[in-house]
Structure formats: C-alpha cells, structure tokens
Design a protein around this motif. Sequence first.
Motif, short mmCIF file in Angstrom:
data_model
loop_
_atom_site.label_atom_id
_atom_site.label_comp_id
_atom_site.label_asym_id
_atom_site.label_seq_id
_atom_site.Cartn_x
_atom_site.Cartn_y
_atom_site.Cartn_z
N LEU B 884 0.96 -1.08 0.07
CA LEU B 884 -0.09 0.02 0.04
C LEU B 884 0.93 1.14 0.04
O LEU B 884 0.55 2.26 -0.73
N MET B 889 -2.15 1.74 -5.76
CA MET B 889 -2.90 0.61 -5.86
C MET B 889 -4.23 1.18 -6.66
O MET B 889 -4.67 2.46 -6.22
N LYS B 891 -8.21 1.71 -6.34
CA LYS B 891 -9.05 1.94 -5.26
C LYS B 891 -9.57 0.61 -4.61
O LYS B 891 -9.69 0.27 -3.54
N GLU B 894 -7.08 -1.81 -3.08
CA GLU B 894 -6.70 -1.10 -1.70
C GLU B 894 -7.65 -1.47 -0.76
O GLU B 894 -7.12 -1.82 0.51
#
Lengths: 124, 1083
Positions: B884, B889, B891, B894
């Motif tokens: 992260l 990344m 959405k 994530e």
Amino acid sequence: MAKIVIVDDEPFILMMIEDKLKRAGFEVVTVNNSQSALESIRTERPDLVILDWMMPDMSGLDICRALKSDGGLSGIPVVMLTAKGQEDDEKLGLSFGVERYITKPFSPKALLENVIEILASRGK
Amino acid sequence: MRKTLIYNFFILLLAFALAMIVPLYFLIDRTSAGIIHELGKVAPLSFEQRLVFTKLIQNVKDNLISMSFYTFVIAFMISLFFGRRLLKPLKELYAAATSIKEGNFEIQVDVSGESELKDVSSAFNGMARALKEKTEELVWKDRYVSMMMDPLWVIGNDDRIIDINPAFTKLFGYERDDVIGYLVYELMDEENEKVMRKQLQFREDGMTSTYELQVISKRGELIPVLITGAPIYNEKNELAGKIGIMKDFRKETALRRALNQANDYQRAIMDSMPDMLVVIDRGFNIQMANKAAQEAADGDFAGMQCYQLFYSRQDNCNTAGGKECPVANVFATGKPHKSVHEHIENGRQVSREVIAFPIKDEAGYVNNVVAIARDVTEKKVFEVEIAQKNKELITLLGISKSLNQSLRSEEIFGGVLEKLVEMTGMDGGSIFFLDEMGRELSCKYHKGLSADFMKESGPFRIGEDVPGRAAATGQTFTTSDLSNDPRAEKSVFRHTGIRACAAFPITGKEKTTGVFVIFSFNPHVFSLEEERILNSVGEMAGMALENIRLYERMRMLFQHQRWRKTEEQKQLLQVASVLTTKLDLKEMLNTALMIVKNTIRADFVWFLEPDQRNNLVLKSAPEGGVPEDTVVYDAGDNSIEGYALEKKEPVIISELQIESDFQISSHLAERKFKTACAIPVYSGDKALAVVSFYCSTFKQPKEEDIFFLQTIASILDVAIERARLYEKTILDKGMSETILESIEDGIITVDPEGGVISMNRTAGELAGLAPSSAIGSKCTELFGGSEENARLNILLLKDLERCMKGEQTQHNITITSGKGMKVPVLLNGFPVKNKDGSSMGVVFAFRNNSRQEEVNRLKSDFIRSISHEFRTPLSAIVGMSEMLLEEQMEKEKEEVYLSTILSEGQRLSDMVSDLLDLATIESGKEILRIKDLDMAGMLSEIKEEFQAPLHKKGASLELRINGQLPAFSGDAEKLKRMLRNIIDNSLTYSNPGCRVEITAAGKNSHIELVIKDNGWGIPPDELNHIGEKFYRARNASNIKGTGLGLSLSKEIIRMHNGKIQIDSKNPGGTTVRLQFPSRRAKR
C-alpha cells in the motif's frame, strides 16, 4: 517474459505476491492447494516456483523434492516461503536444493528483488 | 634262482676242468714231440720206435678225453652238491626276507652249519629282531599318537605343520588336509603369533617348555590351550621338528578369568574400604595391603610388620604375652579374633579395632591372617559416652524410681546405695544420716562391710574421718587409694582394706542431711563425670529425703492429696520410660513436655535451647502453635528463661502481670499468663536448654513440682545427649546405602561378560524386576519384549565392549519399561577400572528423560507453533502495508488489502486472546456466565458456521439429536468455542472428503455428545498427551495450530463439571465423547 508459479494455501498471500510480481511484469500462475501444484508446474513449465512450506496434505518440501527428482523440472529454481523461522528449518530447506529461503512475514519488495536476482543469474 | 645257481656252478667247474685239460693235452702233445725230437738227436729213432712212441702218446691223449668226460661228470656232481648246500640257507633267507617284507617279524632263520652263511643268517636274525622291535615301537607310538586324548601338532623347521592327531581335529575341527603344510601362524592372531614364534625359538635352542596359546578353530572360535612343546631330533641329532601336545584349556581359562575377576573385584572392594586391610604371615610381615593400608604406609609396605602399620610401634606387641594380639591369637586358635588397641599416634590417642581372620590351607593350617584395622577412636569415644550416659540414665532412673516409689527412707537409700555401688563398680558403701542436732553421723545402711565393724566404729562426729569430712565441707571427698592418702591417716576404714573411696554429702535445701560413702578394695581414680553423678545423686537423695518428710507432713494434713501424688509419680515413671525407649529427640521432647504439662496442670509448656549467639530457640512446644526453631528471645532479651539459665536455678514468677521486669515473648503476650516457671537444664557447666511452663491463673508452684521438673530436666539432659549421639551414628551408617538407593537414576553394574552384579531400586522399577532377582542374569536379558529394547540390548552389548576398553558411552534412546511404557532415557556407560587401569566391570546409568524431553519438546513446539501462527497473519499485515505504501494501488485493490490487514490483525488478536483465556482459566480467575441453554439449537448454529470450511474441504458434517435432551445450563460462548475447536480438529487432521458425525443424547441425568470423525487419528502412544498444553501429535507437525485448542476445550469442560474421553485409531479416526451433568441455572 519469465513465468512464475506461486503455491500457497493462504489466498491473501497468493494475491499479494501475484500483485507484486505482475506489476513488475512477470507472468504469474497461482496455485492454492498443494495437490495440484506439481501438475500445474508440469503444464506451465515456469522459470521459477515460489513454494509455501506448511500446507495441508503435501508440504512445500515434498513438492520441492518431487521437482528436484523430476529430470525435466529439476532445473527450475525454487524460492521457499515459510513461517518456519528456525535455523535448523532453514538448513533442512536448503538441503533440498532450494534457491532461497524467505521467512514470513516478508517484504514483497525483497521477494521481488530475490526473484529478479535468481532469474538474472540464469540469464532470463 | 635254484637253476641258475647250479648252472653257474656247473659251468664254472666245467670251465675249470677244460682250463686244466686243454693245456694238459697240448702240453702232452708238445712234450711228446719234443721228446721224440730229443731222442732223434741222441739216436735216430726207428720208424717202429717212432710209431710206438706216437701210439703211446695217442693213448695218453685218448685217456685224457675220457678223463675229461670223467672230470665233466665230477664237476657236475660237485656243482650239484655245493649248489644244493648253498641253496638251502639262501632259500630260507629268501623266505624270511619275504616274510618280513610281508610284515611277519616272527621268522627266524636256521643258523646250523659252519660256513659264512651261518654268520649271514645270524646277522639276518639280528636284523629281523631289531626290525621287529623298531616296528613294534613305531606301531605303538603310532597307536599312542592316534589314541591320545590330547591334541598335538608336529611342526617342521620351516614352521609349517607336518602332522596332527585326531584329537587335534576333534578340538579344532581341522582335518589333516586343512592344516598340513600350512604355516602354524595361520591358526592364530598376531598376539599369539608372537608367543608361538618365541616358543619355536626355544625349541631351536633345544628347550622344552609349557605355555598357553589361543588357537583359532575352524569354526573361528579362539580356543585356549596349554601346550607342552619339545624339540624332535633325528638320528644324527639334528633338529627335525617340534612337537606340541595340547590341553584343552577352555574351562581353565574361564575359571582363571573368573578367579582373576573375583580377585579384581575383591581388590576393588578391598581398596574401596576406608579401613586398612592387610594379609600378614607368621612372621607378622605384611604380605598384601589394600589402598588404605598402602596410603598409611606411604605406599611402601614391603618389609613392614603389622604392628608398625597398625600401632606405629617398632617392637612386636606379641612379645608381651600376646593375649591381646589378634594376629597371634588367630594363628594360635585358627578362629577370628577382634580386639581394640589403643596407642598414641602423632600425639593423639587412637583406638584401632583390629579384626583378624585366618586364611587356612587345605590341611587346615593357618598360613596367613587377614587383618582389618579400623580407626574407632571417634566411635569409641561415642561408645564410651553412650555407655556412660546409658549407665547414668539407668542409675538415675533407678534412683528416681526408688525415690518416688517408696516412701520409706531406708528402703529408698538402700536401693540407691546398691545401684550406686553397681554403677561405679565399687565393692560396697554405707549411708550416714546426720542427727537432728547436726553433730553426729550414724550409719543407717551399709553394704560390703561387717555389721560388727560398723557398730564398733560407731557414729562419726562432724569433721571426723571420711564421712565427717564430707558432711562438714558439703563437698565430695574422693581418694583413689585410702591407704596412701595423707588426708585419711587416722581413718578407721584403713584397717578394712578399703582402697578407693568416695564420700559425698546428701544435701537438701542448702543443708546437709547425711553422707553417702562408697568404696572399693582396689584402687580406682574417680573421674569428674563420676563425681558429678555422685553429687547429683547426693542432691537428689537430699531432695527426696526432704520430699519424703514434706510429703509425710502433707499426707497428715491433706489426705486427699495422696491421689495426686501417686498420679504424679506415675507420670514421672511414664516420662522416664518414654525417655529410655524413645530415640527420636522431637518425639521424646514432645511426649515429655506433654506429661509435664498435664502433671503440673500448666496451660503452656515449652522447651527452649540457646543457640550459638545465645538466642533462645524453640525446640518443642506441645499444642503451642509456635513453629519449631523459631527464635523466641534474642540474646539481649531479659526473659524469665534467660534469667533461669543465667542463674542456673529455677525461676518462679507467680504474678507475671505485676512483676513486669521480664520481657514476655510475643508468642505468649496475648495469652496473658499470670504464672511462669523456668527450669534450666545443665550438663556440667554447659547450658543445654530451659523448660518453662505458664499458667493462666495465679499459682504458687509447689516445691515438689519444681523438684519434679528438675528431675525431669536432668533426665532430659542425658536423654537429649544420648538421642543426639544415636542420631549421628545412625545417620553415618545409613548414609551410603541410602545414597545408592535414593539415586533417581537406574544403576546397573555388570561384569565384563555382562552379568549383572548389582541393580538399584530405580533400575529395578524401570525393568520391572526385583533388583535381587536380576543379579547373575545378563544385562541384555533385563529388558525385552519390544523393538526398542532389542535395540537397547544391542547397544548394551556394544557399550559393554567399548567400556571394557576404557571408553565412556552415552546415548539418548527410548526403552520399554517393565510396565510397557515407552521411556526416553539417557544411557551412560562407565567402565569400572581396577588399579592397573583396565576395566573390570561396567556401570550403566539410566536417566529417565521423559519429563525433561517432553518439557523441552513442548517448549520448542510451542515456540514454533506460536511463531508460525503469528507469522502468517503478520505476513498479510507487513506485506500488504508495504504494498500500500510503495505501489500505486487501484481503489478496489486498496480496499481488499486493507480489509485483509484488518481480518488478519483480528486473527492475530484472537490467537493472543486464546492464549490469554487459557492462562486465565488455568489460573482459576475465569468466571462462567451460566445461562439456560438449548443444546440442540447451539449444535445447529455451529453446524451452520462450519458450512464454508466444510465445503472447501469437501467434507460432510452430520448432526443427530436423539430424543429430548435434558435441561442444561452453561456458558454458551465458551461451550461453542469448545465445540468449534473439537470439530475444527476433526476437519483439520483428516483427508479431504472426510465425514464428521455429531450425536447428542440424554443419558440418565447427563447430556452426552459424541463427535466422531474418520480422519487420521492419533498415534496410540501420543493419546495420553493430547490435550496437554502446546502438545501436538507428531503426525500433525506440518499443520498449523497452536496446540492450545484442546487444552482450552478441556478447561472449559472441566469448568462445566463435564468429562471428556478421546478414543482414537491411527489410522481410522477419532471419537471424542463429552458428558455434562444436566442442570438448571440458579435464578
């Protein structure tokens, strides 16, 4: 493009490594159970295998042993990924012809670096 | 043959005849011609003359032919005659020779006749006889050789075997073809080859000798033989070979080995003795000595005599009569003898106990004596002390018995005197009482002197003679020899032959009431100890006398007190008997104090001892509630007890609260005692202890109470001393035996062949045998019946061999105990070495490792599993956070990552709380939240929860509820957790597609749950450990788990008063049976 097979029974670890390696441009095949691992490796003929040690049914060590005794597959480098963190575990692992021994928890970045290094040393 | 000889003769004779006749013929012819010629010269011969002459010669010639024929015949005849004559003996000789050739030596040739043939025949006969004898000898030899029971070999000069006999074949298994022609060394190992070569060299030098050798048999065994070897010479006196005649020496070798071993053991045992042990010959020379004796002799005992070693003296102690010489005694009587010898060594009085045993030869003659000398100085001091104390105690007891059982003074004192005389070994004595005025002593009782003499000598005035002197001074008067004592020049007792004498006053309360006199007709030096006893007897007697007087007065006044007095006396007797029978100091004190407490009617009694810093330490306090060895008063405290010890006399405080000068121990302060009494116990000048009692009421202790206590105190004094001495002796003795028996390791001692010599208790338990029954059997036969033990036995054999070479061995192995349990042990092998460093036996020590090994395995398993279990969720947290942070990344990704981090974090935290829960439950702090429960409903809920994992594994879970379940209450959360754990185990330790069945049923007032699977099962030897914290079966080592689940479950079941039973077949599956008592929550 080098192809890598990852075997681990924890889905999130598979996902994490897959993401990391794909982002670095590798072709990745994930296997989430040890029983179909050998079959996938035989069909995929990857350039490198990342194996979890502790899995139900067949341990990563068993898979590694099977790989090393198979003439066609014995050349594939193996990175052992494991939560067994003790020194004698590592020795045992390396005695099976494992290329690298990486203990959990691990850094995906470091794993990637190791993978690149191994493949580079083999001219890929 | 016959013909040839005759023909030869004939031809020879014929030739001879011809040789004679032919020249004769020509000679005649020639001579006649010559004669005619000569005659012609003289006168010419007429024709007629010539014709006559020629005719005559012709006639002669013709006759010569006939003569030739005649000669022919004669020659034939002669040849026939001689030929026959010669032929006969020849024939006989021929026949004889043929006969000899055929093996018949009995033939004799006729030796009649005169010719040389006679000589030939007799020579032949001689030869035949010699041949016969030689052959017979050879036959016998041969027969003897092959009949010989003892094996033999004949070895040529090239060291190769030439011959062997059947016994050799029988012993070694070699046939002739196997060995003949081979080097003799091929039948032996290197070491024996050396011996053999040396021996063969001896033969070269013409020597005969006997030696031992080990020959390898055809079967490969080493066979010990005793060989007598000799050289063999040929007729030219040259060495032709070597013969060796053997004796099978297997038995002898075994016997000798056993003997040697016995010797070695004996030697080791002898050397392990702390006492000197020597073998002495008739000249008192030391022949052999053990280690202790060698050390005492500074290593060299050669030429030393026993008295030099034992008693450090240079002259033979036997010369002075030899009564006490144990060695001389044994030589004289042939029986063991024991004596104690006292002498000065390095300026110190040493007592040495010498025990001598005879060593007899076959004829029963004592050649040597074994003497063991033990330093008994300390023991002797003890013994003397114990004997003294015992004697004292008995006397004092007797005296106190007399004093208390009888109230008639003469009876009492008569008894006391007799006991005193007996105790001191005197010949007699007398008692004098002082009259009311305190001026004259008159004899009340006497023993050993005539009544007339006593009557005549009359009463003694104070200061007069021996008794008067003691009465006047109040001191004991002793003399070792009255006849030589200037102080008693005028004594009337001198005429009686009295030598040793002691007079001591009978003193009551600071007042002399009489005098005891004891005497002997032999000189005797009174020891301080004796004087002390005499003094105390005098004091006691005085007290008793006063006591009697007091008692008599009291009896007059208080008749009812009689009962109490008898009771008291009984109690005192009881104390006395307790003290004589009990050797346990604590018990003795306790009993004595209890009796004191009851007799005095005190509320509290204790017995204090001053320690080295003079603090008063509690030794005994029956029913006092104060622990032993508590310091109750410090050295500086102003206590009643301390005061009594200081004053050496009883201290009585009758109004404790008012007389507050004394400190009261904190242990007693609360009890607010009003009266206290402390009685010191002294041994000579040494303060031993103080007995004190306390009462809650105001009380003036009576004098007899004090006296009673003092008596008890003085008895306690000797009893304590005695008990301590006994304790020490018993301790010393039991120590060594106890050590071996108390060792937790199993100890087995074996001889070089592996035969068990000894085995301690622990080893016996391990093998499941009584240690005594194992002695003599092979150490490899102690453990059996399992694969482990077969391995152990192989190991023991190997170790035995290694240890016998002097090595030490160590193995971690598992054995099966006598009870069939698998026990991991650390097996140590140590050689037992004798003096020359070679091993004479082996000690095997078995250390039970099961606890240690299990704890270690559990510990490392725990660390492994915990770290592994933590590592997996940590991988998600660490790895995904890194991703992260480092990568761009999407959405959605994530979110997946973050939620994984969260759930893995949760898993980690669950695990930690599992551990904590278990810790809490185990520490007993966990509380159940009990509610009424619907068991069937709960089980269905759990089944639902497991749908996902079941699907993943392709497994099935079947739930069966049999009938109506009884009412039940419990902590739902905990019970669910427990069930989840058990079901989870079933799913985890099984192959995909497994089946789990849960059955719930009511049984009497119980609910029974059975969870059955067809998984891998648990290895039978691990079943016992399942459920132990962190324990994980070996076949589960590749599976994730903490080893906590079942432990936690077990705890939860226990909290619900439930039971769990696990049955398992490996392979075959596991059945977990749970039982809970039916109950309702309290409302």
